[in-house]
Structure formats: C-alpha cells, structure tokens
Design a protein around this motif. Structure first.
Motif, PDB file in Angstrom:
ATOM      1  N   GLU A 183      -2.685  -5.893   2.952  1.00  0.00           N
ATOM      2  CA  GLU A 183      -1.487  -5.151   2.866  1.00  0.00           C
ATOM      3  C   GLU A 183      -1.067  -4.587   1.535  1.00  0.00           C
ATOM      4  O   GLU A 183      -1.126  -5.171   0.553  1.00  0.00           O
ATOM      5  N   PRO A 184       0.004  -3.584   1.386  1.00  0.00           N
ATOM      6  CA  PRO A 184       0.121  -2.933   0.766  1.00  0.00           C
ATOM      7  C   PRO A 184       1.318  -2.642   0.229  1.00  0.00           C
ATOM      8  O   PRO A 184       1.955  -2.341   1.013  1.00  0.00           O
ATOM      9  N   SER A 185       1.872  -2.612  -1.416  1.00  0.00           N
ATOM     10  CA  SER A 185       2.653  -1.802  -1.690  1.00  0.00           C
ATOM     11  C   SER A 185       3.174  -1.646  -2.858  1.00  0.00           C
ATOM     12  O   SER A 185       3.485  -1.715  -3.185  1.00  0.00           O
ATOM     13  N   ALA A 186       3.396  -1.281  -3.762  1.00  0.00           N
ATOM     14  CA  ALA A 186       4.133  -0.892  -4.919  1.00  0.00           C
ATOM     15  C   ALA A 186       3.216  -0.273  -5.912  1.00  0.00           C
ATOM     16  O   ALA A 186       2.350  -0.867  -6.423  1.00  0.00           O
ATOM     17  N   GLY A 335       2.889   7.550  -9.448  1.00  0.00           N
ATOM     18  CA  GLY A 335       1.762   7.711  -8.555  1.00  0.00           C
ATOM     19  C   GLY A 335       1.982   7.275  -7.119  1.00  0.00           C
ATOM     20  O   GLY A 335       2.895   6.526  -6.789  1.00  0.00           O
ATOM     21  N   THR A 336       1.099   7.779  -6.252  1.00  0.00           N
ATOM     22  CA  THR A 336       1.044   7.414  -4.840  1.00  0.00           C
ATOM     23  C   THR A 336      -0.306   6.770  -4.589  1.00  0.00           C
ATOM     24  O   THR A 336      -1.328   7.245  -5.089  1.00  0.00           O
ATOM     25  N   TYR A 337      -0.326   5.710  -3.784  1.00  0.00           N
ATOM     26  CA  TYR A 337      -1.531   4.922  -3.572  1.00  0.00           C
ATOM     27  C   TYR A 337      -1.849   4.799  -2.084  1.00  0.00           C
ATOM     28  O   TYR A 337      -0.949   4.761  -1.243  1.00  0.00           O
ATOM     29  N   LEU A 338      -3.134   4.716  -1.777  1.00  0.00           N
ATOM     30  CA  LEU A 338      -3.586   4.528  -0.400  1.00  0.00           C
ATOM     31  C   LEU A 338      -4.409   3.253  -0.298  1.00  0.00           C
ATOM     32  O   LEU A 338      -5.136   2.875  -1.221  1.00  0.00           O
ATOM     33  N   ARG A 339      -4.298   2.644   0.876  1.00  0.00           N
ATOM     34  CA  ARG A 339      -5.110   1.467   1.167  1.00  0.00           C
ATOM     35  C   ARG A 339      -5.373   1.457   2.657  1.00  0.00           C
ATOM     36  O   ARG A 339      -4.450   1.577   3.456  1.00  0.00           O
ATOM     37  N   SER A 340      -6.622   1.332   3.042  1.00  0.00           N
ATOM     38  CA  SER A 340      -6.969   1.380   4.462  1.00  0.00           C
ATOM     39  C   SER A 340      -7.228  -0.017   4.995  1.00  0.00           C
ATOM     40  O   SER A 340      -7.326  -0.988   4.235  1.00  0.00           O
ATOM     41  N   ASP A 341      -7.361  -0.126   6.324  1.00  0.00           N
ATOM     42  CA  ASP A 341      -7.649  -1.420   6.933  1.00  0.00           C
ATOM     43  C   ASP A 341      -8.993  -1.976   6.469  1.00  0.00           C
ATOM     44  O   ASP A 341      -9.229  -3.171   6.563  1.00  0.00           O
ATOM     45  N   VAL A 363       0.433   3.437   2.604  1.00  0.00           N
ATOM     46  CA  VAL A 363       0.806   4.333   1.518  1.00  0.00           C
ATOM     47  C   VAL A 363       1.777   3.573   0.618  1.00  0.00           C
ATOM     48  O   VAL A 363       2.791   3.050   1.102  1.00  0.00           O
ATOM     49  N   GLY A 364       1.465   3.472  -0.667  1.00  0.00           N
ATOM     50  CA  GLY A 364       2.316   2.742  -1.601  1.00  0.00           C
ATOM     51  C   GLY A 364       2.968   3.672  -2.598  1.00  0.00           C
ATOM     52  O   GLY A 364       2.321   4.571  -3.156  1.00  0.00           O
ATOM     53  N   LEU A 365       4.261   3.501  -2.821  1.00  0.00           N
ATOM     54  CA  LEU A 365       4.979   4.255  -3.847  1.00  0.00           C
ATOM     55  C   LEU A 365       6.071   3.368  -4.416  1.00  0.00           C
ATOM     56  O   LEU A 365       6.842   2.763  -3.686  1.00  0.00           O
ATOM     57  N   GLY A 366       6.087   3.247  -5.743  1.00  0.00           N
ATOM     58  CA  GLY A 366       7.043   2.349  -6.373  1.00  0.00           C
ATOM     59  C   GLY A 366       6.850   0.926  -5.874  1.00  0.00           C
ATOM     60  O   GLY A 366       5.732   0.442  -5.730  1.00  0.00           O
TER      61      GLY A 366
END
Length: 378
Positions: A183-186, A335-341, A363-366
């Motif tokens: 999982e994902p985020s910041a 920046g904007t970040y991506l992470r897939s399964d 999709v991660g932002l902040g």
C-alpha cells in the motif's frame, strides 16, 4: 523484526522483549525498528520525542515534528516507526515504512498502514479511542507482552508493546488497509525521493500530454467513444472479454466499433474511504478550483485535505483517454507517485506526462493516497 503496540484508556504500557526500541514520555509513545546502522537516526527520533514532551506537546505536535524529519530525509534513512499520542479526545498517529495500526473508536475499527504512503501516514482519529494496536516489521507469530513489566517513562528494548489494561491479549496480526501492492501513500519532492529507486508499474509507455487549458482531457459534456455492444445492448470497452453490464461473453461477437456514451471506468477511493466515480477527468489538489480546466468545465475538482503541507494547489490530474485512465503530475512541488499491485515501491512521475494506469494502482500525493479500481476485465 516485529514491533507491536496497543493503547487503551489505561496508561499501563507493557512490552515484548526484542531488538526494537520503545520509548514513552508522558502519554507520547514511539516504537521503531532498530539496526546498528540506524543508531544516529534512532537517537534523532528519541530526541524529537523528548523535546515535544518537554514542551508539553500532544500527539499532533509529535506527528508534525517527526513528519518534518522524515520529509527532509534522504532515501530510507529512518527506520520503520509508529508514534502516537493524545489529540483532544482522540489520538494522533504517524506511521512510516512497514508499520501498521488498528484503532477502535466510535465508528469501529480504523486501519492504517505506513506503506500506503511514500513517506508517512499521518492521521488524527476522533475519540474516544478505546484501543490502538500497532506493529512495525513482520511478525513470525503471536507476540505476547510481558504482563509483569510496565514502562511509565523512558526507553527499553522491545519487539512489541501493549498500552492498556493488563487483561488485554497480544495484538492480532492485521491486514493492510488498503490497498494495494504494498500500500500506498505520501509523496515528497524532497531530494530523497528524487534519488530513490522506484520501479515503474506494469503499464504502457507514457504519453506526453500538454498541460494547457483546453487540452488536458475529455470535456465533461462530451463522453462519446468507440466501443462494442453485447447482445443485451450494453456498451463496452472493445478489449473486455465479458460484458461489464450483464457478464455475457464478448469473445465470439463481431467487434464492430460503434460510437456510444462511455460508462464510468471505475472509481477512485481515497485513503479515508471516500469514493469518486471515474466518469470524467479530475484535478486533485488543495485548491483545484483554481485550475483553468476546472473553470472551463472540462475537469471535475477533487479537493485534497492534507495536514503535511506537501500537496500543491493543483497537484495531479486524472485523465480519461478513450477507455484508458491516465495520471499526470501537474508540476507539483513534491511530486505524484504510482504504485501497482505488483510493486512494493513507489515511482515518481515526471511532470506533465500522462501515464496509463491499470486497476489496483495506487496514486500518492503529499501525505494522502488513493486507489483506482474497476470492474472491467480486458
């Protein structure tokens, strides 16, 4: 190495002996993974905890102090950690890396996972919070706290901890909240994230898209695309094998492309559980209404509330291109970040470049993240 924590209305704090570091200063608690090469970083974390406690800060103050350290760090400088403390009648929790927490409050369980963010997850949970369990690292089995040990203040070696009544059993293994690969985020646009290795998710080659007014996505009022109809009259992406409306097979049908109104391509789900149907383009940020495409009615605003201060006014665009969903960083600072399964790391997007994403992508932002899901099955 596994570290667990549990908090409740009782101030009792017991620990499971191990190789991590557990510190309590008043009602502020820090639990982190430990390794010889991270000694200086652990000392920095402990100093931050002591400083906030000396200033009579609460859980939010501790979260802000640690967030500043993590955002300014390079690479994986700091170990996985979970920190928490009271915030009004609730509790403020910050997680970084392989850290999970489950809080029980008035709305039931809330589960958080530090891996949902590029840097950290920072949440203030409404009270009363009757219990909070946290774990850092991976557990090889059930971990039982030493009920005859109690930490009122100071620092000890620990693999896990229980903050609550002595009758509380060992914390259970928890599922990650969300979603996703790991999982994902910041995100963060700090030099750290510029240099970290983030494998790209399994998607098509990026398509350059000019980020100028009137040329950033399909107008909301014009959703016509070419597709195929099943024998029951449902309009579909020509690549799907089964109708998304009724489930009948599309394999043996003559795939004559015909124009039609595109259905929703799925949903975006924020880390707080809010969902948004993908029926048109979105602009994400603190002030998306200021974007020219939103003002022109060509994109829908999605305001992102983020306490980390790492989200730009206009941060990210979600673009519907035919039957594909694409994500583009709008030139944000962090920046904007991506992470897939299929990935366990984040990839930072180049600015102003639209990248197709597949269902299950984060999709991660902040300090926030969202997940794209779809019932389509190309």
């Amino acid at each position: 190495m596994t570290l667990l924590a549990e908090t409740s209305t009782s101030p009792a704090l017991s620990h499971v002996p191990g190789h991590g570091v557990l510190s309590r200063q008043g009602e502020l608690v820090l639990l982190c993974d430990a390794a010889p090469e991270r000694e200086s970083q652990i000392a920095t974390l402990l100093d931050a905890l002591s400083s906030v406690a000396a200033d009579r800060g609460d859980g939010r103050d501790l979260g802000r102090r640690l967030a500043g350290l993590l955002a300014a760090a390079r690479g994986d400088e700091f170990p996985a950690l979970c920190a928490f403390g009271p915030a009004g009648d609730g509790i403020a929790v910050l997680l970084h890396g392989a850290a999970e927490a489950t809080a029980v409050g008035p709305d039931g369980e809330t589960r958080l996972d530090g891996r949902q963010a590029v840097i950290f997850v920072d949440r203030t949970l409404p009270g009363p919070v009757t219990s909070l369990r946290a774990m850092v690292g991976e557990s090889s089995g059930a971990l039982a706290p030493d009920r005859w040990s109690r930490l009122d203040s100071g620092v000890v070696r620990a693999q896990a901890l229980v903050y609550g009544p002595d009758t509380v059993g060992p914390p259970a293994q928890q599922e990650s909240v969300a979603p996703a690969p790991a999982e994902p985020s910041a995100p963060s646009g700090q030099p750290m994230l510029e240099e970290c290795s983030m494998p790209a998710p399994p998607v098509a080659e990026p398509t350059v898209v000019e980020a100028r007014a009137g040329d950033g996505g399909s107008p909301i009022e014009d959703l016509g695309v070419l597709g195929t109809y099943c024998r029951n009259g449902h309009f579909n992406d020509p690549r799907v094998r089964y109708c998304t409306g009724c489930g009948v097979s599309m394999v043996h049908l003559t795939h004559a492309l015909r124009p039609g109104r595109r259905p929703a391509l799925g949903v975006l789900t924020l880390d707080d559980g809010m969902t948004f149907p993908l029926e048109e383009d979105y602009v994400l940020g603190r002030h998306p209404y200021e974007d020219e495409l939103v003002a022109a009615g060509r994109s829908r605003p999605l305001e992102i509330d983020d306490s980390t201060g790492l989200v730009s006014g206009v941060h990210t665009r979600v673009i519907l291109d035919g039957w594909d969903v694409k994500v583009m960083d709008a030139g944000s600072t962090y920046g904007t970040y991506l992470r897939s399964d299929a990935d366990d790391q984040w990839r930072r997007l180049p600015p102003h470049m639209a990248v197709p994403i597949s269902p299950g992508t984060w999709v991660g932002l902040g300090g926030r993240c969202l997940r794209y899901d779809s019932c389509r099955n190309p």
